[in-house]
Motif scaffolding. Structure first.
Motif, PDB file in Angstrom:
ATOM      1  N   ALA A 186      -0.141  12.231  37.671  1.00 46.78           N
ATOM      2  CA  ALA A 186      -0.070  10.832  36.676  1.00 46.78           C
ATOM      3  C   ALA A 186      -1.413  11.539  35.762  1.00 46.78           C
ATOM      4  N   ASN A 187      -1.716  12.410  35.379  1.00 49.53           N
ATOM      5  CA  ASN A 187      -2.404  13.107  34.573  1.00 49.53           C
ATOM      6  C   ASN A 187      -1.575  13.847  33.213  1.00 49.53           C
ATOM      7  N   GLY A 188      -0.278  14.571  33.987  1.00 48.23           N
ATOM      8  CA  GLY A 188       1.050  15.093  33.504  1.00 48.23           C
ATOM      9  C   GLY A 188       1.022  16.049  34.447  1.00 48.23           C
ATOM     10  N   ALA A 189       0.603  16.819  35.057  1.00 51.45           N
ATOM     11  CA  ALA A 189       1.245  17.599  35.505  1.00 51.45           C
ATOM     12  C   ALA A 189       2.654  17.962  36.870  1.00 51.45           C
ATOM     13  N   GLU A 190       3.009  18.925  36.368  1.00 53.45           N
ATOM     14  CA  GLU A 190       4.826  18.702  36.808  1.00 53.45           C
ATOM     15  C   GLU A 190       4.498  18.962  38.444  1.00 53.45           C
ATOM     16  N   ARG A 191       3.349  19.589  38.785  1.00 51.81           N
ATOM     17  CA  ARG A 191       3.263  20.244  40.331  1.00 51.81           C
ATOM     18  C   ARG A 191       1.885  20.431  41.086  1.00 51.81           C
ATOM     19  N   ALA A 192       1.401  19.569  41.308  1.00 51.55           N
ATOM     20  CA  ALA A 192      -0.322  19.663  42.219  1.00 51.55           C
ATOM     21  C   ALA A 192       0.476  19.919  43.699  1.00 51.55           C
ATOM     22  N   ILE A 193      -0.720  21.400  43.591  1.00 49.63           N
ATOM     23  CA  ILE A 193      -0.403  22.045  44.547  1.00 49.63           C
ATOM     24  C   ILE A 193      -1.763  21.606  46.146  1.00 49.63           C
ATOM     25  N   ASP A 194      -1.809  21.537  47.086  1.00 49.05           N
ATOM     26  CA  ASP A 194      -2.764  21.151  48.042  1.00 49.05           C
ATOM     27  C   ASP A 194      -2.537  22.381  48.733  1.00 49.05           C
ATOM     28  N   TYR A 195      -4.281  22.912  47.739  1.00 52.13           N
ATOM     29  CA  TYR A 195      -4.625  24.397  48.559  1.00 52.13           C
ATOM     30  C   TYR A 195      -4.791  24.819  50.008  1.00 52.13           C
ATOM     31  N   THR A 196      -4.946  23.379  50.309  1.00 45.28           N
ATOM     32  CA  THR A 196      -5.151  23.086  51.835  1.00 45.28           C
ATOM     33  C   THR A 196      -4.161  23.353  52.646  1.00 45.28           C
TER      34      THR A 196
END
Length: 326
Positions: A186-196
């Motif tokens: 929602a902030n503008g990231a193209e990809r959010a990577i779940d490091y877990t």
């Protein structure tokens, strides 16, 4: 003008419970300063480190915590001409923000951006000064480049994500769960990577490698950032939450022609901070008025709950800024 003010004091260095309400005389602004009646104060990582006894204030600065505030100018130093009494501002301090009044270098104050509330404005300066000065000040066009932001749901991370996206970068963030991932997108990231569940190195390299990396983790991330960086990439280290002592192979730094930098904002010269403020006012503050940028406030607590606010910050489950109000 009252003679005394409410403050948040540290009984001693230690856990959040060392914070308690106190009282001090209202400070008198020096010739180049303004006195601000505080509407709200932001909580930042350096506050936690200072509370633990590891980040002493610079010479001449207040020993009170608090590196950013919003409020109204209550008095002017003798040499201040750019501001007037009753002007609403947000400002970067060298300390002292956890109080009803604080003195601030007049050059380190900015008008509250159009469309931003007086309280939310308290969470702007520390993160925007930090991210802008380390990642974008004087930098050539970044449009289309990959920007890897670690801790994308926090204060620094959400600011970096928004700024990167606003400048046309492809922003990749790391986060801990699906809710944080949604916040980052929602902030503008193209990809959010779940490091877990995922390896950010693999994800970023598959996309072509990161031109710019902003890290607050350190520890094992240091070597992994070098792997994730593209040739001629730039790695910015702003904190070491997982430790600063590591053993790594530096050969890739040479082979990829990487730039690895880090800084602390508080110790930078006043003239540098004033230059950053002027650049933000010209290039970034208008982006709030047109809706490109938005404040991200997670919680607002009264001074009396400062310990609880610090515990919330240390739990690292917040999304955006945590603020205190007197």
């Amino acid at each position: 003008m009252p003679e005394s003010m409410k403050t948040i004091e540290m009984r001693e260095a230690g856990a959040p419970d060392v914070l308690e309400i106190g009282s001090r005389p209202v400070p008198i602004p020096a010739a180049h300063e303004v006195l601000v009646k505080v509407t709200a104060a932001g909580i930042n990582g350096p506050d936690l480190v200072q509370r633990r006894g590891h980040y002493p204030p610079p010479k001449g600065a207040s020993d009170l915590l608090g590196l950013e505030v919003s409020g109204e100018i209550a008095a002017l130093g003798a040499d201040v001409t750019a501001w007037s009494v009753d002007d609403k501002v947000c400002g970067l301090t060298n300390g002292g923000g956890y109080a009803e009044y604080v003195t601030i270098d007049a050059g380190h104050c900015l008008p509250i951006p159009e469309g931003v509330s007086d309280i939310d404005a308290a969470g702007l300066c520390e993160t925007f000064f930090t991210v802008w000065s380390n990642c974008f000040l004087g930098r050539e066009s970044t449009k289309g480049q990959i920007f890897l932001v670690h801790g994308g749901a926090g204060g620094i991370g959400s600011t970096a994500t928004q700024l990167g996206a606003a400048l046309g970068m492809r922003v990749f963030t790391t986060c801990a769960n699906a809710d944080d991932a949604a916040f980052c997108i929602a902030n503008g990231a193209e990809r959010a990577i779940d490091y877990t569940k995922e390896d950010f190195v693999e994800v970023v390299r598959a996309a072509g490698g990161a031109n710019l990396i902003l890290d607050i983790i350190g520890g094992p991330y240091i070597a992994r950032n070098i792997k994730a960086a593209k040739a001629d990439g730039h790695i910015v280290q702003l904190a070491f939450n997982a430790g600063s002592k590591v053993e790594i192979d530096l050969m890739p730094v040479m082979l990829k022609r990487l730039t690895y930098t880090g800084s602390t904002l508080r110790s930078r010269p006043d003239a540098f901070k004033a230059a950053v403020a002027a650049d933000l006012k010209e290039k970034v503050w208008p982006l709030f008025a047109d809706g490109t940028l938005k404040t991200k406030t997670h919680a607002v607590l009264p001074f009396e709950q400062a310990a609880e606010a610090h515990k919330m910050m240390e739990a690292a489950t917040h999304r955006g800024k945590i603020l205190l109000t007197p």
